[in-house]
Structure formats: C-alpha cells, structure tokens
Design an enzyme around this catalytic site. Structure first.
Site, PDB file in Angstrom:
ATOM      1  N   ASP A   1       2.549   1.047   3.061  1.00  0.00           N
ATOM      2  CA  ASP A   1       1.765   2.178   2.561  1.00  0.00           C
ATOM      3  C   ASP A   1       0.263   2.014   2.753  1.00  0.00           C
ATOM      4  O   ASP A   1      -0.515   2.731   2.124  1.00  0.00           O
ATOM      5  CB  ASP A   1       2.060   2.383   1.075  1.00  0.00           C
ATOM      6  CG  ASP A   1       1.651   1.182   0.230  1.00  0.00           C
ATOM      7  OD1 ASP A   1       1.620   0.064   0.768  1.00  0.00           O
ATOM      8  OD2 ASP A   1       1.364   1.365  -0.961  1.00  0.00           O
ATOM      9  N   GLU A   2      -0.155   1.101   3.624  1.00  0.00           N
ATOM     10  CA  GLU A   2      -1.584   0.817   3.726  1.00  0.00           C
ATOM     11  C   GLU A   2      -1.930   0.426   5.165  1.00  0.00           C
ATOM     12  O   GLU A   2      -1.190  -0.321   5.810  1.00  0.00           O
ATOM     13  CB  GLU A   2      -1.935  -0.325   2.772  1.00  0.00           C
ATOM     14  CG  GLU A   2      -3.388  -0.667   2.678  1.00  0.00           C
ATOM     15  CD  GLU A   2      -3.653  -1.797   1.695  1.00  0.00           C
ATOM     16  OE1 GLU A   2      -4.828  -2.150   1.518  1.00  0.00           O
ATOM     17  OE2 GLU A   2      -2.680  -2.344   1.123  1.00  0.00           O
TER      18      GLU A   2
ATOM     19  N   ASP B   1      -4.548   4.353   1.857  1.00  0.00           N
ATOM     20  CA  ASP B   1      -3.668   3.712   0.875  1.00  0.00           C
ATOM     21  C   ASP B   1      -2.891   4.812   0.173  1.00  0.00           C
ATOM     22  O   ASP B   1      -3.480   5.657  -0.519  1.00  0.00           O
ATOM     23  CB  ASP B   1      -4.499   2.899  -0.130  1.00  0.00           C
ATOM     24  CG  ASP B   1      -3.645   1.909  -0.916  1.00  0.00           C
ATOM     25  OD1 ASP B   1      -2.408   1.971  -0.791  1.00  0.00           O
ATOM     26  OD2 ASP B   1      -4.209   1.087  -1.642  1.00  0.00           O
TER      27      ASP B   1
END
Length: 483
Positions: free
Chosen positions: A105-106, A11
């Site tokens: 973003d993960e 993350d």
C-alpha cells in the site's frame, strides 16, 4: 535535493481495514480491526474509527478488544489486498518508469522521470488526479505527499492523512521540519529518540542547532552524519524502480507454546515448503537456509546453514532446516518458528528432473490437508482432536468470503460451537441480512473475494487523457470540493 517537488509518496489510508469496509457495506463508518484473532494475535491495521478508540497497528489483539469491544475483528484476506495493490501500482506505473514499492500500500514515484511534472503546479495537479484515479478504480482513498526528496515526500503524506495531499515547496524544508519531533526522521526509533531526549534534543531544530560533531558523539559517526543531514532537510536518495530482495522467509506464531519435539519438527518442515513456494514464485533460488526459533521466554535464536550452491529444492531446504533444529533446545516451549532462505540468485544447480518431481510434491502438498508429517515413513502425527470451535474458526475465518447455493455471496461474521454466521452482502450493495448455518452445511462453501468496484473507470489512456472525476475535483488540502 530537487528544485521542484517531483517525488511523490503514496500511502493508502488504513489499507486492509479500508478494503474490508469497502467490501462489506455493513461495516462502513464502523470500527474495524484486521489481524490475528488468536490469544497471541497482533493488529495489522485498524480503521480510523477504531484508532479513535486507541487501537493501532502492532498492538496485541487482546488489548484492542478491551479498547474496542464492539469493533469488527477480521482475519486478513491477502488475495484481495494484493489484487487492489496491483491496480494501484499499475496506475503509478503509468505515471513514471521509476516506481519504488515499499509494501502493498505504499510507494515512491519519480514524476520527473515520467515527464508528467516539472514544477509545483504540475506536480500538484498530477497528485490530485492520481488520488481521483485510485478512488475511481479501487473505491479506496490514498494520501499523497510531494517534495524534492523521498524523506520529505513521506513526511508530507503522513501530514496529508487521511485522504489528502500535501506539497512541500523546495526551500521551505528547514522551516517545516524545525518544530517536528526527532521521531519524525527516518531511523530515529524509540531507543535513539530517548537517547536524544536525555541529551536535551526533542525537536528537529534541536538537532540542527547541536551540529554534526555533537550528533556523531551521541549516536556514532554513520548515524550522526545522516541524522544531521536529515535535520537540515537534505536527502539525495533516488527513486529505485526495482528493489532486489535479499531474502525470502515465512514464520508462524502459535496460540499455544509447542512442547512436543515431533510437532515442532513437523511445523519446521511445513514452513520450509511454504518458503520454497515463495522462492519459486519469485523465480529465485538461495544458498543459505535460516531457522528462527522464539522460545517460551521470548528469547530468539537463529541458526543458518550455507549450501554448496543455490537451490529451490523443497527437499534440500526442508532437510537443512531440520538439521538446524537439532541444534536448538525447545524443551521449554516454542512460541514462534520461521524458515528463510538468503543469498538469493536467479539460477539453481539442482537436477532438472528432481526439480520437476519436487514441483509435483509442492502441488500435492498444496491440495492435501495441512497435517504435520514427521517420521521417515511419512505417517501423519496423531494429535488431540480439535474442538468444534477450533474447527469452525479454522474452516470459516472471520471476514472471509463464502457462497451459499441459495443466498449467494457473503462473508463470515463469526463462528463457533458448530455454527457459522454469515452476512450476505456484496461490495457497493445494500447492507445484507445475517443467517446462521451448521459448519458442515453442504450448500455453504469458501469463495474468492469480489472486486471492490464493479465497473471501474477506464484509465487505459492515463495520464495523457483522463476522464472527468465522478466525485468532483480534489482540493490541495485533501478534501473533496463540491462539483
């Protein structure tokens, strides 16, 4: 559950805001808020400096301004975020063929499937090297969680934030989870959490002690069974490399309620075209067109129409959305509109010549100014002229990139009253100086974002042979140790 912590969850830390801080030297270490800046804007991401002041994601921007009046408020730059995301996902793809992106973003990564980890020692070493690689390539930090299941890996990455790594040893799950809030578990939102609290259950230990039968009685069979397994630390979900999208949609929230029926229809048509653009970029088509309308009183209506076959024809989607709008009462005002397509497929049943013509129409619309079109003669609607401040905000969004013929690359610090203020600086450089121009200055023009790292380390041999980190080894606790 796996006997080794070979599921990794990455993350990125305050992704949008961190990217803006890396791109803008003058914002390093300062409060940054990224999101909608209008009266109804919502915070997308806040930097950790802003979070200390109480600002968080999904908060109304107006409230954030009261909490952090001196923060930098910026409009999102999705081309930059997508570019950085592609760099990160490429690194993850080198670790394993099983990468499950959850957002820009993960992502989850199955390290065992990539043959890069089979026990705690190798998993931790891989996680540390990944964090180093991300910083070397993008200039940003990410937090890593390692565990024997997806649920625990995500919990571990939350504990690791910001800029850290946490590994949960298999066999310690129940002890770790026991004191945590029930809200830690996936699927336990505010309503379910409050329901459990009223039943005397506030921690994961309380859920495990209550037993499966009691949880089923409280929250239903399906949810109760899953909740009990999670309370015991059990999660057998695999990392899935490709998550098949079920729908494609776009929506806009308006700063001022729309009352003019003609304007509402024009916005629906515009959204339909944008939806088809996304549909085609994904090489998909869809069979059901969905219209979403949120009215002045926050009531939300959805209407749908199923076509005879899958389509990616902008005319078909636009006309279907317009028909759906006819069945919705908008006289009180509209605050949000959305158009989506579901029932996705990989083919269409449309005429190929018609598709080619529609492709040209999409290209022409992309190049033309976005003015509403509503009548059969395709004549633009006459609207009230925008104020100088509205024109400046639309042409020069705060935080976006510009280039000046004399001063070079910069970003918009603010605009209004016929003026735009620009700070001229580049990623990795010194803090730049500020200059104000007229909004129609012929030497000032919009520009593309610059890379956050000019000369990134070459990771083409990752993960077999890695260059030594320029910033030193990364400790398991998450901080960087001295070289």
């Amino acid at each position: 559950m796996r006997p080794a912590p070979t599921i990794l969850h990455l993350d990125m830390d305050a992704f949008y805001a961190s990217a803006e801080q890396a791109a803008k030297p003058s914002l390093r270490g300062k409060a940054v808020v990224v999101g909608g800046l209008g009266p109804r804007g919502v915070v997308a991401t806040a930097s950790y400096e802003a979070r200390i002041l109480g600002v968080h994601s999904a908060m109304p921007t107006a409230q954030a301004r009261r909490l952090a009046p001196n923060a930098a408020y910026l409009v999102p730059r999705f081309p930059l975020y997508r570019s950085v995301s592609e760099q990160v996902m490429e690194l993850l793809g080198r670790l394993s063929p099983l990468v499950e992106p959850l957002s820009l973003d993960e992502a989850f990564v199955d390290l065992e499937a990539g043959g890069v980890a089979d026990d705690s020692v190798s998993a931790q070493a891989t996680g540390e090297r990944l964090r180093t690689a991300i910083r070397e390539v993008t200039g940003l930090s990410g937090s890593v969680g390692l565990a024997g299941s997806k649920m625990l890996a995500k919990i571990a990455s939350e504990q690791a934030k910001p800029d850290g790594l946490v590994l949960i040893e298999p066999g310690t799950e129940r002890e770790l989870l026991a004191p945590m809030s029930v809200r830690t578990l996936p699927g336990v939102g505010p309503a379910t959490g409050d329901h459990l609290r009223r039943a005397g259950m506030t921690t994961v230990h309380d859920l495990a002690e209550a037993g499966e039968a009691e949880l089923v009685r409280l929250v239903g069979k399906a949810h109760g069974h899953g909740l009990y397994r999670m309370a015991l630390g059990l999660d057998d979900r695999p990392v899935v490399a490709e998550r098949d999208a079920k729908s494609v949609s776009v929506e806009d929230t308006f700063d001022v309620d729309l009352h003019d029926r003609v304007r509402v229809r024009a916005e629906v048509e515009r959204l339909a075209v944008r939806c088809v653009e996304r549909l085609r970029s994904a090489d998909r088509s869809g069979r059901t067109v969905v219209l979403k309308v949120r009215r002045y009183d926050f009531s939300t209506l959805t209407r749908s129409e199923t076509l005879r076959g899958p389509t990616d024809d902008p005319t078909v989607v636009r006309e279907a959305a317009a028909r759906l709008l006819e069945a919705v009462d908008t006289t009180g005002g509209v605050r949000l509109l959305g158009v989506g397509v579901t029932g996705l497929a990989d083919f269409t049943q449309e005429d190929l010549f018609a598709q080619a013509a529609d492709a040209r129409e999409l290209a022409e619309r992309a190049e033309a100014p976005e003015r509403p079109v509503v009548d059969e003669d395709r004549k633009p609607v006459d609207e009230e002229p925008e104020s100088a401040e509205q024109l400046a905000a639309r042409r020069w969004p705060a935080g976006h990139d510009v280039r000046h013929a004399v001063h070079g690359h910069g970003w918009v610090q603010g605009s209004g009253v016929g003026r735009v203020t620009v700070r001229f600086e580049e990623p990795g450089g010194p803090v730049g100086r500020v200059v104000t121009f007229r909004i129609d200055d012929p030497e000032l023009s919009p520009a593309d974002p610059m890379p956050l790292v000019r000369d990134p380390v070459d990771y083409s041999s990752w993960p077999a042979s890695l260059p030594k980190s320029r910033s030193g080894a990364v400790s398991a606790a998450g901080g960087e140790s001295s070289p």
